[in-house]
Write an enzyme that holds these catalytic residues in place. Structure first.
Site, PDB file in Angstrom:
ATOM      1  N   THR A  45      33.174  25.814  57.361  1.00 30.03           N
ATOM      2  CA  THR A  45      33.592  27.053  58.015  1.00 30.03           C
ATOM      3  C   THR A  45      32.562  28.140  57.705  1.00 30.03           C
ATOM      4  OG1 THR A  45      35.050  27.613  56.164  1.00 30.03           O
ATOM      5  CG2 THR A  45      36.041  26.424  58.025  1.00 30.03           C
ATOM      6  N   THR A  47      31.762  31.450  56.438  1.00 30.16           N
ATOM      7  CA  THR A  47      31.377  32.048  55.155  1.00 30.16           C
ATOM      8  C   THR A  47      31.232  30.975  54.075  1.00 30.16           C
ATOM      9  OG1 THR A  47      32.443  34.137  55.720  1.00 30.16           O
ATOM     10  CG2 THR A  47      32.040  33.740  53.385  1.00 30.16           C
ATOM     11  N   CYS A  48      32.102  29.995  54.098  1.00 34.30           N
ATOM     12  CA  CYS A  48      32.067  28.912  53.106  1.00 34.30           C
ATOM     13  C   CYS A  48      30.747  28.158  53.179  1.00 34.30           C
ATOM     14  CB  CYS A  48      33.221  27.942  53.340  1.00 34.30           C
ATOM     15  SG  CYS A  48      34.828  28.741  53.467  1.00 34.30           S
ATOM     16  N   ASP A  49      30.298  27.876  54.388  1.00 33.61           N
ATOM     17  CA  ASP A  49      29.113  27.063  54.610  1.00 33.61           C
ATOM     18  C   ASP A  49      27.815  27.857  54.491  1.00 33.61           C
ATOM     19  OD1 ASP A  49      28.165  24.375  55.353  1.00 33.61           O
ATOM     20  OD2 ASP A  49      27.471  25.330  57.192  1.00 33.61           O
TER      21      ASP A  49
END
Length: 159
Positions: A45, A47-49
């Site tokens: 996803t 921001t996570c990635d």
């Protein structure tokens, strides 16, 4: 919700090994070592990635130099997705990828969230914990939509 001074709850994570999916007990995972555990709402996803996981990969050496034995990323994704995401982000030897496919462990921490409005079901909040021999030393839970206190840079200031 988990707080400083609490013992990490019982439960299991799943990791893909050369022998396939393996369950790991939380007790065994945290016992006798200092762990930085961070949670993302979902593998791959935005921001996570782009920020969260890459920050810990980039700063892994600095974090471990402060006495941390293990850095681990947990998400409410299956173990196969977590392995693929780890491979895509070059986490090998830097960040362990822990699957919490049914959110059981995330719920035990009291850090789950309802993401059904985004078609994602129950997920984990964005957070980081510093855990020493199974006891929580730091708790950093993000406000909705933010990415500050759970970052690798912030965790480094706490070690």
């Amino acid at each position: 919700m988990i707080k400083v001074g609490d013992k990490m709850p019982a439960g299991t994570f799943t990791q893909i090994t050369k022998d396939g999916p393996q369950k790991i007990s939380a007790e065994d995972f945290f016992k006798g070592r200092k762990v930085v555990l961070f949670s993302v709402p979902g593998a791959f996803t935005p921001t996570c990635d782009a920020k969260h996981l890459p920050g810990f990969v980039e700063k892994a050496g600095d974090i471990k130099a402060k006495g941390v034995d293990v850095i681990a990323c947990i998400a409410v994704n299956d173990a196969f997705v977590m392995k693929a995401w780890g491979k895509a982000q070059n986490t090998d030897g830097k960040v362990e990828m822990l699957a919490d496919g049914n959110a059981d462990y995330t719920k035990a921490l009291g850090l789950d969230m309802d993401a059904t409005g985004f078609g994602m079901g129950v997920r984990g909040q964005r957070f980081s914990l510093v855990v020493d021999n199974g006891v929580v030393k730091q708790v950093n839970v993000e406000q909705k939509g933010e990415f500050k206190v759970s970052s690798a840079d912030h965790v480094l200031t706490q070690l």
